[in-house]
Scaffold this active site. Structure first.
Site, mmCIF file in Angstrom:
data_model
loop_
_atom_site.group_PDB
_atom_site.id
_atom_site.type_symbol
_atom_site.label_atom_id
_atom_site.label_comp_id
_atom_site.label_asym_id
_atom_site.label_seq_id
_atom_site.Cartn_x
_atom_site.Cartn_y
_atom_site.Cartn_z
ATOM 1 N N ASP A 125 0.676 -1.265 -0.063
ATOM 2 C CA ASP A 125 -0.099 -0.065 0.035
ATOM 3 C C ASP A 125 0.998 1.310 0.154
ATOM 4 O OD1 ASP A 125 -2.666 -1.153 -0.269
ATOM 5 O OD2 ASP A 125 -2.803 -1.096 2.023
ATOM 6 N N ARG A 138 0.567 -1.651 7.561
ATOM 7 C CA ARG A 138 1.186 -0.352 7.051
ATOM 8 C C ARG A 138 2.224 0.541 8.139
ATOM 9 N NH1 ARG A 138 -2.981 2.932 3.445
ATOM 10 N NH2 ARG A 138 -0.782 3.414 2.737
ATOM 11 N N ARG A 174 -9.473 5.684 11.057
ATOM 12 C CA ARG A 174 -8.040 5.480 11.203
ATOM 13 C C ARG A 174 -7.551 6.471 12.025
ATOM 14 N NH1 ARG A 174 -6.320 2.784 6.340
ATOM 15 N NH2 ARG A 174 -7.888 1.268 5.698
ATOM 16 N N HIS A 199 -11.469 6.980 4.570
ATOM 17 C CA HIS A 199 -10.520 8.037 4.895
ATOM 18 C C HIS A 199 -11.303 9.468 4.422
ATOM 19 C CE1 HIS A 199 -6.320 5.823 4.454
ATOM 20 N NE2 HIS A 199 -6.334 6.169 5.937
ATOM 21 N N CYS A 231 -5.276 9.463 -3.204
ATOM 22 C CA CYS A 231 -4.390 8.614 -2.543
ATOM 23 C C CYS A 231 -3.057 8.413 -2.930
ATOM 24 C CB CYS A 231 -5.134 6.983 -2.275
ATOM 25 S SG CYS A 231 -6.819 7.081 -1.736
HETATM 26 N N1 ARG Z 1 -5.429 -0.156 1.204
HETATM 27 C C1 ARG Z 1 -5.293 1.045 1.673
HETATM 28 C C2 ARG Z 1 -5.711 1.404 2.995
HETATM 29 O O1 ARG Z 1 -6.730 0.815 3.325
HETATM 30 C C3 ARG Z 1 -5.707 2.251 0.778
HETATM 31 C C4 ARG Z 1 -5.293 3.797 1.371
HETATM 32 C C5 ARG Z 1 -6.065 4.682 0.367
HETATM 33 N N2 ARG Z 1 -5.208 5.810 0.627
HETATM 34 C C6 ARG Z 1 -6.028 6.996 0.909
HETATM 35 N N3 ARG Z 1 -5.468 8.159 1.123
HETATM 36 N N4 ARG Z 1 -7.442 6.842 0.876
HETATM 37 O O2 ARG Z 1 -5.082 1.914 4.051
#
Ligand code: ARG
Length: 284
Positions: free
Chosen positions: A79, A104, A149, A178, A272
């Site tokens: 990612d 991550r 998040r 997000h 993203c």
């Molecule tokens: N697979 C990643 C996650 O879930 C995607 C992140 C996408 N990034 C964003 N800025 N929305 O963290």
């Protein structure tokens, strides 16, 4: 498609500003875990296709006159292509990311190191936050998402470090985990957003702050149409977001449609993949 630079004024009088972006080539892109509802590790991904699509996004930015810097991808961090999550850079100051999921976690220090090595003033965050994924910067404020998040305590930490007011918004739909999947700045003062992604109170806040916002439909949101990048003149947006694209054109924006279908399998779109590096400026 002919692209005109950000600084050229359109017939309807829109002028943008030249940007500096940080991007990360999706060399190791795949979906090997699931941390949002878009991700299905059992389904196939095509890294070569992801690379081609990402490359056309990068080329679009360069044709618009923007500068793109690159950070080296790291094997085992699929990612990492989603550079927006790597940090928040305002006035040349870099607030580091601290990821919510262990898969991550190593990306935060990797991005912070990139900036530190280039002489930027950096802050290692004490609270969980996913960089520009949850912080969207306008001229006089930063809009900050929470709920999935980023921890609200990180909103305060960012405000203290960056000296720009941070407005907390609560996200309620796990598909829009997000802030940058549900809202994007059109310029320094106005935004486009999908109201249903936000709590009742946050919707009221958005209506109050942005009475003239572009309101997106569920069809636009479901193709990650809100995960767009505007330079104030040109809007780089997923091509499938057809309703949103019509409205942007009606408002006098030039639309630059892109196809990032492969990266959407991980829940990501153009924004993203794009971390904006905002240079230092004097406080007026
Ligand atoms: N697979 C990643 C996650 O879930 C995607 C992140 C996408 N990034 C964003 N800025 N929305 O963290």
């Amino acid at each position: 498609m002919t692209l005109a630079p950000a600084t050229e004024t359109t017939e309807s009088g829109r002028t943008g500003t030249v940007r500096h972006f940080l991007m990360c080539r999706p060399e190791f892109f795949t979906v090997s875990y699931s941390i949002n509802p878009w991700m299905h590790p059992e389904k196939e991904t095509d890294t070569a296709r992801a690379l081609r699509q990402w490359e056309s996004l990068r080329q679009a930015y360069e044709s618009l006159g923007h500068t793109v810097s690159l950070i080296d991808p790291i094997e085992g961090l699929p990612d990492m292509v989603f550079a927006a999550n790597g940090a928040l850079v305002v006035d040349g100051r870099v607030y580091g990311a601290r990821f919510a999921h262990p898969q991550r976690a190593a990306e935060g220090p990797a991005y912070l190191r990139w900036f530190a090595e280039r002489g930027y003033e950096t802050l290692e965050a004490s609270f969980t936050n996913e960089g520009e994924g949850d912080y969207l910067t306008l001229d006089e404020m930063i809009l900050a998402g929470t709920g999935f998040r980023t921890d609200v305590a990180a909103h305060m930490e960012a405000q203290e470090f960056l000296g720009r007011p941070v407005v907390t918004l609560r996200l309620v739909d796990p598909r829009f985990y997000h802030l940058d999947t549900a809202l994007f700045p059109l310029d320094g003062h106005n935004v486009a957003y999908y109201p249903e992604a936000f709590s009742e109170g946050s919707r009221k806040v958005l209506r109050r702050l942005f009475p003239d916002a572009v309101i997106a439909t569920s069809a636009d949101a479901e193709v990650l149409g809100l995960n767009a990048v505007s330079d104030g003149r040109n809007v780089v947006v997923n091509a499938e977001a057809t309703g949103l694209i019509l409205e942007l054109k009606r408002r006098g924006f030039e639309v630059v449609p892109v196809d990032l279908g492969e990266l959407r399998k991980s829940g990501g779109g153009p924004k993203c993949c794009t971390l904006e590096i905002r240079p230092s400026r004097e406080i007026r």
